[in-house]
Design a protein around this motif. Structure first.
Motif, PDB file in Angstrom:
ATOM      1  N   ARG A   1      45.214  42.579  40.378  1.00 43.97           N
ATOM      2  CA  ARG A   1      45.466  42.718  38.950  1.00 43.97           C
ATOM      3  C   ARG A   1      44.715  41.652  38.160  1.00 43.97           C
TER       4      ARG A   1
ATOM      5  N   THR B   1      41.832  42.374  35.358  1.00 45.62           N
ATOM      6  CA  THR B   1      41.920  41.804  34.009  1.00 45.62           C
ATOM      7  C   THR B   1      40.634  41.079  33.644  1.00 45.62           C
TER       8      THR B   1
ATOM      9  N   SER C   1      47.218  43.401  32.167  1.00 45.17           N
ATOM     10  CA  SER C   1      45.794  43.741  32.216  1.00 45.17           C
ATOM     11  C   SER C   1      45.051  43.332  30.957  1.00 45.17           C
TER      12      SER C   1
END
Length: 254
Positions: A49, A53, A83
């Motif tokens: 994640r 991002t 995100s």
């Protein structure tokens, strides 16, 4: 059908998708195909994640400008997704109407009395300086699709054996039927590092007692290891089928 204008003080929750620059979008598209191609060196090398991002790289100035706008218009809360590309905004109807230059009504489904939702009665508009930072304001115009009514007592037409304890499963496609058809074991060890997930939207939740009933009837060991985004004790046909069957065919994979 519309029941008329929504109460001015009632809170509405909006999902504001921020605009992504073309370069990160192209990079994400390219990476998607690379990690999905068995012949590519990056096959299976999925991003965390944090890495996603960083790849999307939504400018902080864009996030702050949009958040500041909705706060200035009376938002109760403005939350940025991990995100970095989505804001969840909760605000009174009156404030939302002013911020989005629209009117918001209460709608009730004709087939399901009592099932109500807030939606804009027409188009929405934003100041140009803010609109250029936003891709779309969700949960405002489109209506979620209701699941079909369950066919209670519908009989299966398959001629295969019933691998479940419940007689209602006769002739239906159950985990045992899939295991027999595709010759995969119902019990095996998981490869270290493997995991799987299902994504559900539009009021699709699950109930633990439904999973327990499925386990007892179909001799499965279905459980949800981790829930992201919260759950409500509401049965969802699509969500529960997704959860039950993905875990029933690969119970050892978390």
């Amino acid at each position: 059908a519309s029941l008329g204008p929504a109460p001015r003080e009632q809170e509405i929750q909006l999902t504001v998708a921020l605009r992504l620059d073309e370069a990160p979008r192209a990079a994400l598209e390219r990476l998607f195909w690379e990690v999905s191609d068995p012949s590519h060196p990056k096959y299976g090398h999925y991003l965390s994640r944090e890495e996603l991002t960083e790849l999307l790289a939504v400018p902080e100035e864009r996030q702050q400008a949009v958040a500041a706008y909705f706060k200035s218009q009376g938002a109760n809360t403005v939350d940025l997704a991990p995100s970095g590309d989505v804001l969840t905004v909760a605000m009174p109807v009156a404030a939302a109407e002013a911020a989005l230059n629209t009117t918001i009504h209460v709608y009730e489904h004709a087939r399901s009395a009592g099932l109500r939702i807030l939606r804009a009665a027409g188009h929405y508009a934003l100041p140009r300086a803010i609109a250029e930072h936003i891709c779309v304001v969700g949960d405002l115009l489109q209506f979620p699709q209701l699941p079909p009514r369950p066919r209670v007592g519908a009989a299966g037409k398959g001629k295969w054996p019933n691998y479940c304890s419940a007689p209602e499963c006769k002739g239906l496609v159950t985990p045992g039927v899939l295991a027999e058809a595709y010759k995969f074991p119902l019990s095996a060890s998981a490869v270290p590092g493997n995991s799987m997930a299902v994504a559900e939207f539009q009021f699709q939740y699950y109930r633990e007692d439904d999973l327990t009933e499925f386990n007892q009837a179909c001799h499965a060991e279905v459980k949800v290891d981790h829930t992201i985004g919260g759950d409500q004790p509401i049965s969802g046909i699509e969500s529960e089928l997704d959860i039950e069957y993905i875990k029933a065919v690969a119970p050892e994979v978390p």
